[in-house]
Scaffold this motif. Structure first.
Motif, PDB file in Angstrom:
ATOM      1  N   GLU A 138       0.810  -1.221   0.000  1.00 43.46           N
ATOM      2  CA  GLU A 138       0.000   0.000   0.000  1.00 43.46           C
ATOM      3  C   GLU A 138       0.840   1.266   0.000  1.00 43.46           C
ATOM      4  N   TYR A 139       2.008   1.232   0.627  1.00 46.95           N
ATOM      5  CA  TYR A 139       2.808   2.441   0.794  1.00 46.95           C
ATOM      6  C   TYR A 139       3.824   2.640  -0.322  1.00 46.95           C
ATOM      7  N   PRO A 167      -1.188   0.278  -5.575  1.00 47.21           N
ATOM      8  CA  PRO A 167      -0.655  -0.954  -4.959  1.00 47.21           C
ATOM      9  C   PRO A 167      -1.413  -2.197  -5.438  1.00 47.21           C
TER      10      PRO A 167
END
Length: 266
Positions: A25-26, A43
């Motif tokens: 996600e990051y 992502p």
């Protein structure tokens, strides 16, 4: 015959495995197709064509960067060593990869230059007492210049301002002199207030003699509570007034005898 079909299947499986990409996600992936920017992926799961498509991964989390110690000459010609910490993150992966070669190193160099430039415009006292204002000024300047790189500077904090031993002793003497000055001013203000209150008390007692007598008795009561060998004899104020009146009669001059004979009636 089996090997004839097995080789292409194995190559196809390897090609599929090489094209599979998974990003958390990051993170984001900046994809280039034959050297040209195509898209930002992630992502999750996606596929890339091997050899034809290339990807560079960018971390979107806040990066904590320690700005190295810098030698700064303040506006009042004092040399200090200052270091800071910088918090920033990437908000536009495309510009962070395309617009600058190494956005982390570029941000670090810009932070060092800005730190020296901003602190050099202020006095030493301002560096020590107005850190919040200096932090905001440095953060605003860096954020404005890194906006074109797709970077957002969240915060800048000055950690240490190191001074020479001679300057530390000079500041200590200055602080001691300042404390002595404040002590003298406070003492003088206390004396002034006490004098004003004493004048007010004297005016009240002068208008009412009984107040002075009560104060006299209170003083005697305070003295009697202490273990002292002094004997205090109360003397009423009326007696003092009587003594003053008697002294006035004694000091009255008596007319001298001139020696002249009294006149006789004719």
């Amino acid at each position: 015959m089996i090997f004839t079909y097995l080789v292409p299947v194995i190559l196809l499986i390897l090609l599929l495995l090489a094209s599979v990409r998974i990003l958390p996600e990051y993170r984001r992936g900046v994809v280039f197709f034959l050297g040209r920017f195509q898209d930002v992926k992630g992502p999750g799961l996606f596929f890339l064509i091997p050899v034809v498509q290339k990807m560079q991964v960018v971390d979107l989390r806040v990066i904590t960067m320690d700005v190295p110690e810098q030698d700064v000459i303040s506006r009042d010609n004092v040399t200090v060593r200052v270091n800071a910490v910088l918090y920033f993150r990437v908000v536009d992966p495309e510009r962070a990869i395309i617009q600058v070669e190494n956005y982390v190193n570029a941000t670090s160099q810009l932070a060092q230059t800005t730190l020296r430039s901003v602190l050099g415009k202020h006095d030493l006292d301002e560096m020590l007492s107005e850190r919040d204002k200096l932090n905001d000024d440095i953060q605003e300047i860096i954020d404005t210049q890194t906006e074109a790189w797709g970077i957002k500077v969240a915060n800048v904090e000055i950690k240490h301002v190191d001074l020479d031993e001679s300057m530390i002793r000079a500041i200590a003497r200055q602080a001691e002199a300042e404390r002595e000055r404040r002590a003298k001013v406070i003492h003088a203000e206390g004396e002034q207030q006490a004098a004003e209150k004493l004048v007010e008390a004297a005016d009240i007692m002068s208008r009412n003699p009984a107040a002075l007598q009560l104060r006299y008795l209170q003083t005697m009561s305070d003295m009697s509570n202490k273990n002292a060998s002094t004997i205090v004899f109360p003397l009423p104020m009326d007696i003092m007034e009587a003594f003053k009146t008697m002294r006035g009669f004694v000091d009255t001059p008596v007319p001298k005898d001139t020696g002249a004979a009294p006149k006789q009636d004719e």
